[in-house]
Design a protein around this motif. Structure first.
Motif, PDB file in Angstrom:
ATOM      1  N   LYS A   1      47.511  50.843  48.169  1.00  0.00           N
ATOM      2  CA  LYS A   1      46.308  51.531  47.661  1.00  0.00           C
ATOM      3  C   LYS A   1      45.166  51.425  48.646  1.00  0.00           C
TER       4      LYS A   1
ATOM      5  N   THR B   1      35.840  41.080  35.050  1.00  0.00           N
ATOM      6  CA  THR B   1      35.121  42.352  35.097  1.00  0.00           C
ATOM      7  C   THR B   1      33.623  42.088  34.977  1.00  0.00           C
TER       8      THR B   1
ATOM      9  N   TYR C   1      40.175  44.349  39.174  1.00  0.00           N
ATOM     10  CA  TYR C   1      41.621  44.430  38.969  1.00  0.00           C
ATOM     11  C   TYR C   1      42.376  44.258  40.286  1.00  0.00           C
ATOM     12  N   LEU C   2      41.763  44.730  41.372  1.00  0.00           N
ATOM     13  CA  LEU C   2      42.329  44.466  42.699  1.00  0.00           C
ATOM     14  C   LEU C   2      42.368  42.955  42.939  1.00  0.00           C
TER      15      LEU C   2
ATOM     16  N   LEU D   1      38.562  52.752  45.731  1.00  0.00           N
ATOM     17  CA  LEU D   1      38.472  52.212  44.372  1.00  0.00           C
ATOM     18  C   LEU D   1      37.047  52.308  43.840  1.00  0.00           C
ATOM     19  N   GLY D   2      36.927  52.727  42.596  1.00  0.00           N
ATOM     20  CA  GLY D   2      35.616  52.648  41.955  1.00  0.00           C
ATOM     21  C   GLY D   2      35.247  51.179  41.804  1.00  0.00           C
ATOM     22  N   SER D   3      33.953  50.881  41.795  1.00  0.00           N
ATOM     23  CA  SER D   3      33.569  49.465  41.787  1.00  0.00           C
ATOM     24  C   SER D   3      34.063  48.760  40.518  1.00  0.00           C
ATOM     25  N   TRP D   4      34.249  49.515  39.441  1.00  0.00           N
ATOM     26  CA  TRP D   4      34.733  48.874  38.216  1.00  0.00           C
ATOM     27  C   TRP D   4      36.197  48.472  38.341  1.00  0.00           C
ATOM     28  N   LYS D   5      36.899  49.021  39.368  1.00  0.00           N
ATOM     29  CA  LYS D   5      38.309  48.671  39.524  1.00  0.00           C
ATOM     30  C   LYS D   5      38.511  47.481  40.449  1.00  0.00           C
TER      31      LYS D   5
END
Ligand SMILES: Nc1ncnc2c1ncn2[C@@H]1O[C@H](COP(=O)(O)OP(=O)(O)OP(=O)(O)O)[C@@H](O)[C@H]1O
Ligand SMILES: [Mg+2]
Lengths: 298, 225
Positions: free
Chosen positions: B64, A212, B76-77, B69-73
């Motif tokens: 998906k 992240t 996780y992708l 997707l938001g950039s914060w996600k």
């Protein structure tokens, strides 16, 4: 998803070590600027404490004997009231003197315990019409040796100079330390940007495997914070020395009566220490936030 | 598993790197992307990883819409996508073990997981005996195995490889392809851009050919040309 402390500490230590010269320069600059900044505050506190008695135009103090008679008092009052050269005066009785004593020696309760209002001298705080030093000294001399008068103390050149110069010196200190703090912020930024650049490959891998943004940022931000905290620690040591050897040194001089109270209380020192730590944190957060958002997230 | 609907990617300077591409790749498929240099293969792969964002069209990964997707996600992708580079991109100051462990550490995997999964994956790629070596002490093929181990250690659903054999000799490449084939047989979807005719022709898997950004061929059990 937690960032492991071992990972964070290892990365931070490596980053700081990689660029040890720049890191040292940054820490020294932060330390010196915070020291100046804190010194400015300590100095102001000390001046405030030393000259509290001389505020509001008071130029000399007539100390009476603790066991003086009402007649002696009345004579002094009449003289003060009748003199055209005296603009105003204020009487501080024994209870008032005790309150002042307690304020002045708040750090040494042992000393306060040995004192009671009856043994403290009451005093007249006199505001002359003309604050010129020679006029004041002449005026003050008129009260010396009168019945019931223990001593007459005037705000001599030292106090006048301190009062007059304190603000100017303070401003110079203040501006200097703010400029240095600005430089320190830029150094933190530079150091972090160089760390980011030297770790381009690692950052690329981290992004590709799905670390992240915060995970990538945090070691760099901790790095900035670590530099600031080390700088603040150095500044704190410097302030301690300043208080111990320079400011307290004034209390050992002959002009005891005048510079009495040119010192910084423990709570004022603690306040100053916390303030410089807070500023260090602020500076590092600004420096590293700019570095990270401009050079990492792009 | 991977679905592109009318995807167009235009770079600055009006270079159309991918033009109106529509592709559907099922779970467990092995897909070769072929085409001349500059035809858009790397762009195709980077779009799947959301390193690039298309000008138009929609990309679905595991159902998906990744454009939404938001950039914060995005991180996780990417945890579900392994990525293999032509030039390996190993960290020179870390050992084989540390290079692979790094991929787990930076996504916050606890240490006991790292200690279990890293040796297992290094065993799978056949590097158990070189765990403490630094990248400089390995052959190109071995380095690529480390890079594959790093991409696969988190058991992603999808493996993207951009010319993974581009820097290797034909014999070493065969070894790498065997490894990718084995990984594919565990159910992992593999998308691989390549110029290697020999590999494509022997493997006989699905081939998507690009030309100037357009898909000009999409062939099951295909050949290079
Ligand atoms: N970041 C970029 N900015 C601008 N144009 C780009 C960028 N990346 C690629 N291109 C252009 O997009 C087109 C497709 O490039 P891409 O890298 O996808 O091709 P490729 O098929 O991978 O080529 P190769 O086989 O040489 O790796 C080319 O014309 C290239 O110049
Ligand atoms: Mg390419």
């Amino acid at each position: 998803m937690a960032i492991s402390p071992v990972y964070a500490i290892r990365e931070t230590a490596q980053n700081l070590w990689r660029n040890i010269l720049l890191t040292s320069a940054t820490i020294i600059t932060i330390g010196v600027s915070l020291w100046l900044f804190g010194g400015f505050f300590l100095f102001n506190y000390a001046v405030g404490n030393a000259t509290a008695r001389w505020e509001g135009g008071i130029e000399f103090v007539v100390w009476m004997n603790a066991d003086g008679t009402p007649e002696q008092d009345a004579a002094i009052r009449t003289a003060l009231d009748e003199s055209p050269e005296i603009k105003d005066w204020d009487y501080v009785d024994q209870d008032g003197a005790f309150e002042e004593f307690k304020d002045l020696f708040a750090d040494t309760p042992e000393l306060i315990a040995t004192v009671s209002p009856e043994i403290l001298p009451p005093s007249y705080r006199v505001v002359p019409a003309d604050p010129d030093a020679d006029v004041v000294r002449e005026l003050a001399d008129q009260f010396k040796g009168r019945p019931g008068v223990r001593s007459v103390v005037s705000a001599d050149e030292t106090i006048r100079a301190i009062q007059k110069q304190a603000d100017k010196i303070g401003i110079v200190f203040f501006i200097g330390s703010v400029i240095l703090l600005g430089a320190a912020t830029l150094l933190i930024l530079t150091n972090i940007v160089s760390a980011i650049k030297s770790r381009g490959e690692e950052i690329e891998i981290m992004k590709v495997v799905g670390a992240t943004n915060w995970f990538i940022r945090i070691p760099f931000m901790i790095e900035g914070l670590a530099q600031a905290v080390f700088g603040a620690l150095g500044a704190w040591g410097g302030l301690w020395a300043l208080d111990k050897w320079v400011i307290s040194g004034f209390n050992d001089t002959d002009s005891l009566a005048l510079l009495d109270g040119f010192k910084v209380s423990d709570s004022e020192f603690t306040q100053t220490s916390l303030m410089i730590l807070g500023i260090a944190v602020l500076v590092s957060v600004i420096g590293s936030a700019v570095a990270v958002t401009r050079y990492l997230d792009a | 598993m991977i679905k592109l609907e009318n995807v167009t990617k235009v770079y600055k300077g009006d270079v159309v790197a991918l033009r109106d591409a529509t592709v559907d790749i099922a779970k467990g498929e092995f897909v070769f992307l072929v085409g001349a240099s500059g035809s858009g293969k790397s762009t195709f792969i980077r779009l799947l990883n959301r390193e690039e964002v298309p000008e138009s069209g929609t990309i679905y990964m595991a159902g998906k819409d990744i454009g939404a997707l938001g950039s914060w996600k995005v991180p996780y992708l990417r945890r579900n996508i392994g990525y293999i580079f032509q030039d390996f991109k190993l960290l020179r100051k870390k050992t084989v073990y540390e290079n692979v462990a790094f991929a787990l550490e930076v996504i916050g995997k606890p240490r006991h997981v790292v200690r279990k999964q890293v040796p297992a994956i290094l065993e799978l790629v056949g590097l158990s005996s070189k765990i403490e070596n630094f990248p400089d002490q390995l052959s190109g093929g071995e380095q690529q195995r480390v890079s594959i181990a790093r991409a696969f250690v988190n058991r992603p659903l999808i493996l993207l490889a951009d010319e993974p054999t581009g820097n290797l000799d034909p014999q070493t490449s065969v070894g790498i392809m065997r490894l990718l084939d084995r990984i594919n047989r565990t159910g992992t979807t593999v998308v691989m851009a390549t110029h290697d005719r020999g590999i494509v022709d022997t493997m006989r898997r699905r081939v998507i050919e690009l030309d100037g950004g357009s898909i000009v061929r999409d062939q099951a059990r295909g050949v290079y040309e």
